[in-house]
Design a protein around this motif. Structure first.
Motif, PDB file in Angstrom:
ATOM      1  N   GLY A 120       0.838  -1.199   0.000  1.00 21.66           N
ATOM      2  CA  GLY A 120       0.000   0.000   0.000  1.00 21.66           C
ATOM      3  C   GLY A 120       0.869   1.244   0.000  1.00 21.66           C
ATOM      4  O   GLY A 120       2.013   1.208   0.441  1.00 21.66           O
ATOM      5  N   HIS A 135      -6.598  -4.370   0.900  1.00 22.90           N
ATOM      6  CA  HIS A 135      -6.131  -3.608  -0.261  1.00 22.90           C
ATOM      7  C   HIS A 135      -7.241  -2.669  -0.642  1.00 22.90           C
ATOM      8  O   HIS A 135      -8.384  -3.062  -0.722  1.00 22.90           O
ATOM      9  N   ASP A 186      -1.839   1.356  -4.813  1.00 26.09           N
ATOM     10  CA  ASP A 186      -1.152   0.161  -4.330  1.00 26.09           C
ATOM     11  C   ASP A 186      -0.371  -0.534  -5.441  1.00 26.09           C
ATOM     12  O   ASP A 186      -0.822  -0.602  -6.579  1.00 26.09           O
TER      13      ASP A 186
END
Length: 1758
Positions: free
Chosen positions: A1078, A1118, A1123
């Motif tokens: 991330g 996520h 990302d």
């Protein structure tokens, strides 16, 4: 010489059908007698045509240099035809004659013969050709996958030996520890299938022996794993590459089947077995192209598509199925997890596939009957049961502990009749029932779980075992209480035995509660997670392979939760339960005396205190849940901030160090200095980097030329006469923050970027590799219809009448410095072009156009500059592309700086140097934009896309290309195509020729769009990593310079040089791979007014603050955007997002959960950030929140939540819960707490109003008046204060994380200013409102469904939205609830006044007026009056002709959530207004639409009845409250029905007469009905008030009861008595006009009037209440209009612009001005009149209450 392929492949005789559901003829390819089968089948049948097959050359004949001997057997002499055409982007320039860099011409420089490569490029080409001929893959797909593979090998071989590169790649895809294929192979027990090779029928034995596990089985798994490793170790490199190639070719054409990774593994396994068989090896003739697609992929695709859609006239029509009836991607995938599942796959002749020898299975694929194989294996039913099953531990922890605390503190409830206190044993035992409560929760969860799982699988066995165990525990924890209760009733002398039993019961309860709270339910009896049995292997591999945390992180995780819960339990016990002890004591035995009802006596009223106490218990429980979240927020914020100090991220490190050391840090951290020969001073290298950053900012107009001069490194002459570099004074003079002004404009974007850059380099960062060795990566952006580039028209014209400012004006006010720099730049340009003498005076006037629009001549090159300047400051794709293309610049820059010899090689030839740098950038970085609609773009979009390609030739665009069907009524053929700026431009079509064009099995967009769009383009990514970017992001050069460090976070830079398959070597590859990394987002729309800033703050706290803490303790999933993904890991596990329509609305979170459950680590990097735009208007922010909320509702149904909730260890489960669903459930509980609290206060108000309450003196004695039988409620009022403080804290805590985040990153001053700005801009009002929006969207999603992707608007919110639009959008979600609560508050204020209640007035008002408070220019008087006119028109239109925007339409739309639409296709124009909505299920309707409203109605009727059960002042018995409330509540409904019947008969008879002359007949009838209904409603209220003898508080409570009764009644009428809705509104118009024929009602013409009668009764009631509500809201919004300059102040609050900078009022023509004046005069007067009437109806009776007395015998009887 170049030789074309054999002619017959490309000449086009009609070809036979390979696969078509409709015509499975005897021409079956895989079904020829003997050993003759499709793969040798080359005949052409001239009479058959096919719509399915395609030899691509029909669209364009590729030039001979990129047709690689297709169809030639591999042993024929090749004539060096490259597989990748030299025009593709891998190798764009040929350098004539120059020999400076021998590898320059190589497209894959790390894979060349001088590096001891295991296989040459040509040999790899041969492998691909051979596979393509044997399996019938498409040519373009093969070219694409060859390029893909070579890029992968090149990327890896640039940092390790080519041999190792191929080995590790094979380990990642096929055979290594973390390869999904290997994991699947053992989970599905195929090792047994392949090992039992002796007999021909392994399948049968496997299925029968699956469950009897003998000890040898476990051993056999280890030996099998060892055998596997050995086999992999002994494989030749050629075979390894062939396996990778086959896997990628299968994957590359799989289209939607890529979402089902284990199915793909199965296909690959069958293909691989077939390839190794002699029959495949002995075949010479190639099979037709496209065979794999038609025989293998299409049947699977069609199965998946037909689950959700049916095709009618070539159009996709959504089926009316909810998730529980759709066999989705996950169900299909899970069939392949278990041997029993694979055994279900049968051919059309009922043979099982497992009974066929492995090498022959692939040949039978086109004969598989998939419909018989697949089934649902988890039902995603819409119900709240999911919350119970998935989060059972949360309920156990809270409800059981609450019981322990509260039961111990309410001894009064279980004391015996004779004693005042219960015996000790009873107290132990009653408290111990908490264990019974937790067991009951577990039993309920277990029973509900049964309904989500099909009984066919091997899952019900362990559920049954669990249920029996739980029933036994229930007996142990509850049983003893019965015995002790008997003893308690008549206490014996010796109380020891009951006491011992009670204590034992208590300890059993505590142990049971701890067990259920800590152990995941998936591990209770029959351990799905840790069990060694082979039958659990699949679910462990694919759902519970959670990556381990480091010891430090795990300790932190456990410590954090121990801290949170110890604080929580201590605080809850003393603050909540402690305060509740006394109210319980005084209220338990309280009986109300001398009260009774006429009909039911004193049954209800004497127990009124008990009812109140029961509701108070519920209230306390809700608060008990809320304060856990409070402590979670506090401690996780503390942890996160501690982490940021540990990482060195805070501003509080001494400031001068940050800048003074920046040059050293750039050298040490950004440059790969370890490998450089130190010929140059570090200063020289750093200066190049720094100057590039500053100049890039100058080019973006962030810095003026003067600032730039002060920031650059300059060359100067030293004293000795040598040239030397002088560092900018910036680094030295930064001792204090004060003098930034001389370097940057204060508070500018440049200052922010430089300071983040300097600060981020203070943290620990992975070492970079040299550019030459860095891995290749791709940025992927899905694009649907977002703006590419703003047109001139959009920039300099207002959007519509309600916008007061052009976009350009607004942007100039937001970015004044940048506009200034832009104008200066433009003037220099203009002067250069005309280079003449200009006198000063005229130039001032001449410059005006520059300052207003940025150009003077309208030639495109000048207007384009302004368009680009604006596009780079709005949320456009151009901004994203230009930002991400900084990667390319960064790579070139780093390569040039680190390899000075390259510059020397090329001498002064800058052109060649530039080419060399470009080649490197192109080799290491790709950018793919997936423009789903590209082929359907209009002219403007087409031009903008073309502009992008010309500006950035290396940009690649993937799009869907469509070809009309070959035969009438067939389906169009759809292709996935790729172009870039180097693709040949075809002038005739205005399009470019695609580099790759791969046929898909059908339309790929089966889900909500985004994930399908990503999936079709995913085959065009290159390299090892992917960065997912949205089309509203941005990036900066200085961030892109960190790319090598960021990719280092994947921990794959220093790979062991052992073989992953060697005896000991494989141990070095044990660590779980990093799947997702991330990154931070900077919201570039912060500071654009309060709403932009709130959105930015949310992202800052969630995306940065909580992500930092969650990543550390292993709870981060996520969330899309910036990302980075490990592409190989994700793509072998189902891709970068999930795609089932509706269910996977928040597609990226599911990818995170999949990666997490399958063993991928998820990290968070603090030192890298991307820009991101957020929604800026009230409506769009709430659309976004609705999308998040409904998406969360869908997540709760999903199987991923079930896996995580029932399998994670307790500390990680709590982290997951509070980080994701807990936030939303907390929102629901916050809103619930307010409602429950209101009910408590209403009940206490009735007690306070009717009973004598004990008053105490200061010394604590009763006062004299209070001694004659008073009721002691003093402790209760103390308890109320505690509750109010709790609720207040819950709302207040929302601001803590943002404040602390600002405090640590930007210092105290900035933090206080930002918080102050928020409070002054009324952001708490917005917070309350958004909490309700989240709540509403989740609850409505869990009951009715209807989650869909809401394209959130990305524009600037400067447009005023009309009152009626806002009302219709937010009434159902929040305004109705707010208004009901306001009336409750009114009663509370009248009956029990406490100063704290003011806080609730503010909160509840927020629910009603927030949409209007944040509407631009809401308080401009003229617009307000015009709004009123629009509101009246909206309320009244749509009855004689259809209107898209009317109250009737709004009412129908909100009703269809329950009734659904009829499926008739009656082509009426008004049908287009609505999409298909199925009817809601009866269970959901029963709970939410029948039982809940009825319960609420009963509660308030009880409260009202209590008021009415005391004797009148004259001592007479009052009439029954039930009769009175019944008459007042049902009266208006009966009145409406009477009015409707009369009018119906009138219209039926009059319509034939008046039809011709009076078009407005229907409207007149409708308005008569509505006005009468209105009178009825108001009349009955006045009647109630009269009956109450003008007592306001009684009348208000009566009104509350009436409102809730009517609400329940209408809901029941709608949900029980209405059939489905027509899609058109013909019946509404038929009702009013009386003309029922010719309406297209068909057979319904008889039943419809009866249905419409019920509808109209409901509609009249709702219309009257909406009419009143709308007026009340308008009255609330009127006071600010009276404040001078209210509009100015309001705009300052919203936009954060000084009044001088603000937006001018709109300009109107004279005619418009005149019209507006008239309207304002007319409707302003009307508005004041209505206001006066309202006031009179309420105020006059109140004033003259004593003199209005009417003798009425009927009235006194009710």
């Amino acid at each position: 010489m170049s030789r074309g392929p054999p002619q017959e492949l490309y000449s086009h005789p009609p070809q036979p059908q390979y696969y078509d559901n409709a015509s499975v003829s005897s021409e079956r390819f895989y079904d020829q007698p003997g050993n003759f089968d499709s793969y040798t089948h080359g005949r052409r049948e001239p009479d058959q045509t096919s719509s399915e097959i395609d030899a691509y050359s029909q669209h364009y004949t590729p030039s001979s240099d990129n047709l690689m001997g297709m169809g030639m057997p591999p042993n024929m002499p090749r004539s060096g035809m490259p597989l990748v055409d030299p025009h593709t982007s891998t190798q764009t320039f040929e350098y004539g004659g120059h020999s400076g860099n021998p590898r320059a011409q190589e497209p894959y420089p790390a894979w060349t013969s001088e590096r001891q490569i295991p296989l040459s490029k040509e040999e790899i080409e041969d492998i691909f050709l051979d596979l393509t001929q044997k399996f019938g893959f498409q040519r373009d797909s093969m070219r694409n996958m060859f390029d893909f593979t070579m890029h992968l090998l090149d990327s890896r071989a640039s940092r390790m030996s080519p041999n190792q590169a191929l080995l590790t790649l094979h380990a990642d895809y096929i055979g290594g520890q973390h390869a999904n294929y290997r994991k699947w192979y053992f989970a599905a027990q195929l090792d047994l299938d392949d090992a039992v090779g002796k007999s021909l029928n392994p399948g049968l034995q496997r299925v029968t022996t699956r469950s009897k596990t003998s000890p040898s089985k476990a051993k056999s798994l280890d030996t099998a794993l060892n055998r596997w490793r050995q086999a992999m170790h002994n494989m030749s490199q050629y075979d390894r590459l062939r396996q990778i190639a086959l896997f990628l070719l299968c994957w590359g054409e799989a289209a939607s089947v890529r979402f089902v990774p284990e199915c793909l593994c199965f296909i690959f396994k069958c293909a691989d077995d077939y390839y190794r068989s002699p029959e495949c090896q002995n075949r010479v003739e190639p099979v037709p192209e496209g065979l794999y697609l038609n025989a293998v992929i299409k049947p699977l695709y069609r199965f998946l598509r037909d689950q959700g859609y049916e095709i009618i006239d070539g159009k996709f029509v959504r089926r009316e199925k909810d998730h529980e009836d759709i066999i989705g991607y996950d169900d299909v995938n899970q069939l392949f997890w278990y041997p029993e599942g694979i055994a279900r796959i049968t051919l059309s002749d009922k043979t099982r596939l497992v009974d066929i020898p492995a090498p022959q299975r692939f040949m039978k694929f086109d004969r598989i009957d998939w419909n018989r194989a697949f089934f649902k294996n988890y039902y995603e039913k819409r119900s709240f049961g999911h919350l119970l099953v998935n989060f059972n531990r949360v309920w156990v922890i809270h409800i059981a502990v609450f019981w322990f605390f509260t039961a111990y503190n309410s001894p009064g409830i279980y004391r015996s009749k004779n004693n005042n206190v219960p015996i000790p044993a009873m107290r132990w035992s009653a408290t111990a029932l908490g264990g019974g409560v937790s067991t009951l929760i577990m039993i309920l969860a277990c029973v509900v779980e049964f309904t989500y799982l099909p009984t066919t699988w091997n899952n019900t066995a362990h559920l049954t075992r669990r249920l029996i165990f739980l029933l036994i525990v229930l007996g142990l924890t509850v049983g003893p209480t019965f015995y002790i209760a008997i003893v308690n009733a008549d206490p014996p002398k010796n109380q020891n035995i009951p006491l011992i039993i009670g204590i034992a019961q208590f300890f059993i309860s505590v142990v049971a509660t701890l067990l259920f709270a800590i152990l995941p339910s998936g591990r209770l009896l029959g351990d799905r997670v840790g069990g060694k049995s082979r039958k659990y292997l699949a679910s462990q591999t694919f759902t519970a392979a959670y990556p381990d945390l480091s010891r430090k992180a795990r300790m932190t995780s456990v410590g954090l939760w121990l801290l949170i819960f110890s604080c929580k339990f201590v605080e809850s016990y003393f603050f909540l339960t402690g305060a509740f002890r006394d109210p319980i004591a005084v209220m338990v035995g309280m009986k109300v005396r001398n009260c009774s009802d006429k009909y039911i006596g004193n049954v209800l009223c004497q127990n009124h205190a008990a009812f109140t106490l029961a509701i108070m218990y519920v209230m306390d429980l809700v608060l008990f849940f809320l304060d856990t979240f409070l402590w979670y927020v506090i401690w996780s914020t503390v942890l996160s901030i501690g982490r940021s100090f540990a990482l060195g991220l805070s501003i509080w490190t001494p400031w001068k160090d940050i800048y003074a050391r920046l040059p050293k840090r750039i050298y040490a951290k950004l440059l790969a200095t370890g490998d450089m020969q130190v010929k140059y001073k570090p200063k020289v290298l750093v200066s190049q980097i720094w100057n590039a950053i500053i100049i890039s900012m100058y080019r973006e107009h962030l810095l003026s030329i003067d600032h730039v001069q002060r920031l650059l490194y300059h060359q100067v002459d030293s004293d000795t006469g040598r040239r030397m570099l002088r560092a900018p004074p910036f680094f030295i003079s930064q001792t204090e923050k004060g003098n930034q002004g001389e370097f940057f404009p204060p508070g500018s974007e440049a200052a922010r970027r430089i300071s983040f850059f300097a600060q981020s380099l203070t943290t620990a960062i992975p070492e970079p590799l040299p550019v030459d060795s860095m891995p290749t990566f791709t940025v992927l952006t899905p694009h649907y219809s977002e703006k590419i580039l703003l047109s001139l028209r959009e920039i300099i014209r207002e959007e519509d009448r309600n916008t007061r400012v052009t976009l350009l004006e607004y942007l100039k006010q937001l970015h004044p410095i940048e506009w200034d720099n832009f104008v200066k730049d433009t003037k220099i340009l203009a002067e250069e072009s005309k280079d003449g003498f200009v006198d000063e005076k005229s130039s001032k006037i001449d410059d005006l156009p520059f300052y207003t629009v940025g150009f003077k001549s309208s030639s495109p090159e000048y207007t384009l500059r302004t368009r680009i300047w604006a596009s780079l400051r709005a949320q456009t794709l151009y901004r994203t592309v230009s930002g991400m293309m900084n990667y390319s610049k960064a790579i070139k820059l780093l390569y040039r700086v680190e390899n000075p010899e390259v510059v020397q090689t090329f001498g002064g030839n800058t052109e060649k140097l530039e080419r060399e740098l470009e080649r490197m950038a192109r080799r290491k970085f790709k950018f793919v934009v997936s423009m789903q609609r590209y082929s359907k773009f209009n002219k403007e979009e087409q031009d903008n896309a073309e502009f992008l390609l010309r500006a950035y030739p290396d940009l690649q665009i993937a799009y869907l290309d469509e070809e009309p069907p070959r035969k009438e009524g067939g389906e169009p053929r759809i292709f996935s195509a790729l172009i870039d700026g180097h693709s040949e431009f075809i002038a005739e079509t205005g399009k470019r020729r695609p580099k790759f064009r791969i046929e898909l099995p059908g339309n790929p967009i089966l889900g909500d769009g985004k994930s399908d769009n990503q999936n079709h383009a995913i085959v065009f990514y290159r390299g090892e990593y992917l960065q997912l970017i949205d089309a509203n992001q941005d990036n900066y050069l200085e961030e892109c310079l960190k790319i090598r460090n960021v990719l280092g976070e994947f921990e794959e830079y220093n790979v062991s040089n052992q073989s992953p398959y060697a005896q000991w070597g494989h141990k070095e590859f044990k660590r779980s791979p990093v799947a997702i990394l991330g990154a931070r987002e900077y919201i570039f729309s912060e500071n654009i007014g309060i709403l932009g800033d709130i959105a930015a703050g949310k992202e800052q706290t969630f995306g940065t603050l909580s992500a930092r803490a969650l990543a550390f303790i292993g709870g981060k999933l996520h969330y899309g955007h910036p990302d980075f993904l490990n592409a190989t890991f994700m793509n072998t596990r189902g891709g970068v997002s999930k795609a089932q329509k509706g269910l996977h609305l928040n597609e990226d979170i599911f990818a995170g959960m999949t990666a997490f459950g399958r063993g991928g680590r998820i990290k968070h990097s603090e030192y890298y950030q991307c820009g991101k735009g957020r929604d800026l208007g009230f409506g769009t922010i709430l659309n976004f929140q609705t999308k998040i909320g409904t998406g969360m509702g869908e997540q709760m149904l999903s199987r991923e939540y079930w896996y995580l909730g029932t399998q994670l260890p307790v500390d990680r489960f709590l982290t997951f819960y509070y980080g994701h669903p807990g936030f939303h459930i907390n929102n629901i509980l916050v809103i619930l707490s307010v409602q429950v609290f209101m009910i408590v206060l209403v009940f206490l108000g009735t007690l306070n109003k009717q009973l004598a309450i004990c008053q105490y003196t200061a010394s604590g004695d009763l006062t004299l008046d209070s001694r004659k039988g008073c009721y002691n409620l003093a402790p209760v009022f103390d308890w109320i204060r505690h509750c109010i403080i709790s609720i207040f804290l819950v709302f207040a805590i929302a601001f803590l994380p943002l404040f602390l985040q600002e405090l640590t990153e930007r210092g105290t001053g900035r933090a206080l200013i930002r918080l102050g700005k928020h409070f002054l801009s009324l952001s708490p009002i917005f917070e309350v409102f958004s909490t309700q929006i989240y709540t509403h969207s989740i609850l409505s999603n869990l009951t009715f469904g209807g989650a869909r992707y809401i394209a959130t608007g990305r524009g600037f919110a400067t447009t005023r939205i009309s009152f009626s639009t806002l009302y219709s959008r937010f009434a159902g979600a929040s305004i109705y609830l707010g208004m009901r609560t306001l009336i409750l508050l009114l009663y509370i204020t009248l009956s029990i006044w406490l100063p704290y209640i003011i806080y609730f007035w503010v909160s509840v008002l927020a629910l009603c007026i927030a949409p209007f408070m944040f509407n631009p220019h809401q308080f401009s008087v003229a617009d307000f009056v015009i709004d009123y006119r629009e509101f009246l028109r909206w309320m009244s239109r749509g009855n004689s002709r259809t209107h898209a925007n009317s109250w009737v339409g709004y009412c129908r739309l909100s009703r269809t959530m329950i009734t659904g639409y009829k499926k008739k296709k009656l082509g009426h124009p008004s049908e287009k207004l609505s999409s298909d909505v199925p009817r809601a299920g009866w269970q959901t309707v029963l709970i939410s639409e029948v039982l809940a409203p009825v319960c609420m109605a009963i509660i308030f009727v009880i409260a009202y009845a209590f008021l009415k059960s005391f004797p009148n002042p004259d001592g007479s018995q009052p009439p029954s409250a039930f009769v009175r409330i019944g008459i007042i509540a049902l009266g208006p409904v009966v009145w409406n029905a009477a009015v409707l019947i009369t009018l119906f008969i009138m219209s039926l008879f009059m319509s034939p007469i008046l039809e011709g002359c009076c078009a407005k007949f229907g409207s007149v009838m409708a308005s008569i009905a509505h006005v009468l209904a209105m009178f009825g409603m108001v009349g009955f209220f006045e009647f109630l008030w009269f009956l109450e003898l003008w007592d306001a508080s009684h009348a208000v409570l009566g009104l509350i009861a009436v409102i809730f009764i009517q609400r329940a009644l209408y809901k029941i009428l709608i949900s029980v008595f209405l059939s489905r809705e027509f899609k058109h509104d013909e019946t509404n118009r038929a009702w009013w006009t009386g003309k029922w024929h010719g309406r297209g009602l068909g057979t319904h013409v008889m039943s419809q009037p009866a249905r419409e009668f019920i509808v109209k009764i409901v509609e009249l009631g709702l219309w009257s209440s909406d009419f009143l509500l709308g007026h009340v809201l308008l009255f609330m919004l009127t006071p600010p209009l009276l404040v001078p300059y209210a509009d100015r102040l309001h705009a300052t609050m919203l936009f954060w612009l000084r009044p001088s900078k603000q937006i001018r009022p709109p300009l109107y023509s004279r005619k418009q001005k005149r019209q507006r004046r008239l309207i304002i005069l007319k409707y302003g007067t009307l508005y004041l009149l209505v206001m006066a009437i309202f006031a009179a109806l309420i105020a006059l009776p109140a004033i003259f209450r004593s003199s209005i007395r009417v003798q009425c015998s009927f009235c006194t009887s009710i």
